[in-house]
Design a protein around this motif. Structure first.
Motif, PDB file in Angstrom:
ATOM      1  N   ASP A 169       1.469  -0.971   0.005  1.00 57.59           N
ATOM      2  CA  ASP A 169       0.317   0.502  -0.289  1.00 57.59           C
ATOM      3  C   ASP A 169       0.762   1.432  -0.141  1.00 57.59           C
ATOM      4  N   GLY A 170       1.922   0.966  -0.594  1.00 57.37           N
ATOM      5  CA  GLY A 170       3.052   2.532  -0.564  1.00 57.37           C
ATOM      6  C   GLY A 170       3.469   2.284   0.940  1.00 57.37           C
ATOM      7  N   TYR A 171       3.677   1.843   1.578  1.00 55.96           N
ATOM      8  CA  TYR A 171       4.303   1.698   3.052  1.00 55.96           C
ATOM      9  C   TYR A 171       4.892   0.510   4.061  1.00 55.96           C
ATOM     10  N   THR A 172       5.945   0.710   4.692  1.00 53.84           N
ATOM     11  CA  THR A 172       6.273   0.003   5.050  1.00 53.84           C
ATOM     12  C   THR A 172       6.221  -0.004   6.756  1.00 53.84           C
ATOM     13  N   TYR A 173       5.753  -1.512   7.439  1.00 52.18           N
ATOM     14  CA  TYR A 173       5.099  -1.153   8.379  1.00 52.18           C
ATOM     15  C   TYR A 173       6.244  -1.755   9.725  1.00 52.18           C
ATOM     16  N   ALA A 174       6.052  -0.944  10.805  1.00 50.67           N
ATOM     17  CA  ALA A 174       6.820  -1.791  12.069  1.00 50.67           C
ATOM     18  C   ALA A 174       6.709  -1.440  13.209  1.00 50.67           C
ATOM     19  N   TYR A 175       6.757  -2.630  13.871  1.00 49.92           N
ATOM     20  CA  TYR A 175       5.509  -3.150  15.084  1.00 49.92           C
ATOM     21  C   TYR A 175       6.946  -3.196  16.164  1.00 49.92           C
ATOM     22  N   GLY A 176       6.494  -2.811  17.484  1.00 50.32           N
ATOM     23  CA  GLY A 176       7.615  -2.005  18.272  1.00 50.32           C
ATOM     24  C   GLY A 176       6.581  -3.106  20.173  1.00 50.32           C
ATOM     25  N   SER A 177       6.786  -3.717  20.359  1.00 52.23           N
ATOM     26  CA  SER A 177       6.432  -4.491  21.448  1.00 52.23           C
ATOM     27  C   SER A 177       6.276  -4.090  23.013  1.00 52.23           C
ATOM     28  N   TYR A 178       6.289  -3.669  23.863  1.00 50.77           N
ATOM     29  CA  TYR A 178       6.258  -3.413  25.427  1.00 50.77           C
ATOM     30  C   TYR A 178       5.627  -4.416  26.656  1.00 50.77           C
ATOM     31  N   ALA A 179       5.931  -4.629  27.696  1.00 53.68           N
ATOM     32  CA  ALA A 179       5.282  -5.593  28.754  1.00 53.68           C
ATOM     33  C   ALA A 179       4.263  -4.112  29.376  1.00 53.68           C
ATOM     34  N   VAL A 180       3.220  -4.642  29.759  1.00 45.94           N
ATOM     35  CA  VAL A 180       2.063  -4.305  30.762  1.00 45.94           C
ATOM     36  C   VAL A 180       1.857  -4.726  32.123  1.00 45.94           C
ATOM     37  N   THR A 181       2.128  -3.666  32.449  1.00 44.50           N
ATOM     38  CA  THR A 181       3.055  -4.786  34.120  1.00 44.50           C
ATOM     39  C   THR A 181       1.235  -5.087  34.717  1.00 44.50           C
ATOM     40  N   GLY A 182       1.248  -6.574  35.357  1.00 45.45           N
ATOM     41  CA  GLY A 182       0.686  -6.676  36.009  1.00 45.45           C
ATOM     42  C   GLY A 182      -0.669  -7.633  35.026  1.00 45.45           C
ATOM     43  N   GLN A 183       0.109  -7.990  33.557  1.00 45.20           N
ATOM     44  CA  GLN A 183      -0.443  -8.805  32.506  1.00 45.20           C
ATOM     45  C   GLN A 183       0.626  -9.055  31.496  1.00 45.20           C
ATOM     46  N   LEU A 184       0.072 -10.810  31.024  1.00 43.14           N
ATOM     47  CA  LEU A 184       0.550 -11.082  30.459  1.00 43.14           C
ATOM     48  C   LEU A 184       0.454 -10.767  29.136  1.00 43.14           C
ATOM     49  N   GLY A 185       1.325 -11.833  28.491  1.00 47.94           N
ATOM     50  CA  GLY A 185       1.321 -11.051  27.266  1.00 47.94           C
ATOM     51  C   GLY A 185       2.500  -9.144  26.402  1.00 47.94           C
TER      52      GLY A 185
END
Length: 315
Positions: A169-185
């Protein structure tokens, strides 16, 4: 004489068959796993270099010679032979820091690599590493000469930008993960940049958190385009706490994601755990198949890094 010629012809065909077996074909997971058995590394991403070669990027690595590197690279030739590059692929930004590489994308005669910068205060325990930022490293093609780096701004979420997907679609997508306190995943932020502009820091547009912890994703998400249109996301469920490799579908590279399923499970034995699932569509794993890799280690970070290649039904 006829018998002699027949025997020679049979020998030639036998040798051809042997050579075809000895040199793993592209997409041959048995060939990849034979290499991974002696090259102990984790977080293996791959990118086609546009000339028949594929570059594989790894995190912590024990080479066959017994040396340890924080990151390394090998080049898989058009002949499918894997040739390790000497030394560390991504040089540290400063003393006491190191890079763990994410994914890369080819932009014309340039290769852009997302590299996560980490440091650790002494004494440095197994889990004491601290994420600082993600840099975009640029290499020249075809010789992979290093040209320089730019740093992405640190997000308030602490998202570790590591994954890329060049969409249509004319773009490159980037993905960044991070932890959320008290939650798995992990929760995952998404950004996009016009195609060919990954190293243009001011060109990045941040789309916010598009994947919540309810999706039970691991640290790494790997996005591929589906043959019939739309996108599929792969991730190891909750990293070390599960055996499942999950898949989600979306009409766009940024969600919303649905149709959750478990595509396969990974073996767990002797206290080992698996993590960081990556997709490798350039491997051409056969009709209707897609190559994936996952990494294996033990909870105490024992150093027995190992990658395993498998195939699943292609989306």
């Amino acid at each position: 004489m006829a018998r002699i010629w027949a025997a020679l012809v049979a020998l030639v065909f036998a040798l051809v068959g042997f050579l075809a077996t000895a040199t793993p074909a592209r997409g041959d997971t048995a060939g990849l796993n034979a290499f991974f058995a002696s090259y102990h590394a984790d977080t293996g991403s791959s990118v086609a270099l546009g000339d028949g070669r594929t570059l594989w990027l790894f995190g912590d690595t024990f080479t066959p010679a017994g040396t340890f590197r924080r990151n390394s690279a090998v080049v898989q030739g058009s002949d499918s032979v894997v040739r390790p590059r000497s030394g560390t692929f991504a040089k540290a930004s400063a003393a006491g820091h190191w890079y763990w590489p994410g994914e890369a994308v080819r932009e014309g005669t340039r290769l852009r690599v997302l590299a996560m910068d980490f440091t650790c205060a002494e004494p440095c325990g197994a889990w004491d590493m601290r994420y600082e930022r993600t840099d975009v490293l640029t290499y020249r093609l075809p010789d992979l000469a290093y040209l320089g780096r730019v740093s992405l701004p640190r997000r308030t979420s602490g998202a570790m930008w590591s994954q890329l997907h060049a969409a249509r679609d004319g773009y490159t997508y980037a993905y960044g993960s991070y932890a959320v306190t008290g939650q798995l995943g992990k929760a995952v932020e998404v950004a996009r940049v016009p195609s060919g502009s990954v190293s243009c820091v001011s060109c990045w547009r941040y789309l916010g958190t598009r994947m919540g912890t309810s999706m039970e994703l691991g640290t790494v998400v790997s996005v591929v385009r589906k043959a019939a249109g739309g996108y599929r996301l792969y991730s190891k469920r909750l990293d070390m706490w599960s055996e499942e490799i999950l898949a989600y579908d979306s009409a766009t590279p940024y969600g919303p994601w649905g149709s959750r399923r478990t595509v396969t499970t990974t073996p767990q034995d002797s206290g080992r755990w698996t993590y960081t699932v990556e997709a490798h569509p350039e491997q051409g794993a056969g009709t209707g198949r897609l190559a994936l890799t996952y990494a294996t280690n033990c909870p105490s970070l024992c150093g027995e890094y190992h990658l395993t290649a498998i195939t699943v039904s292609a989306p």
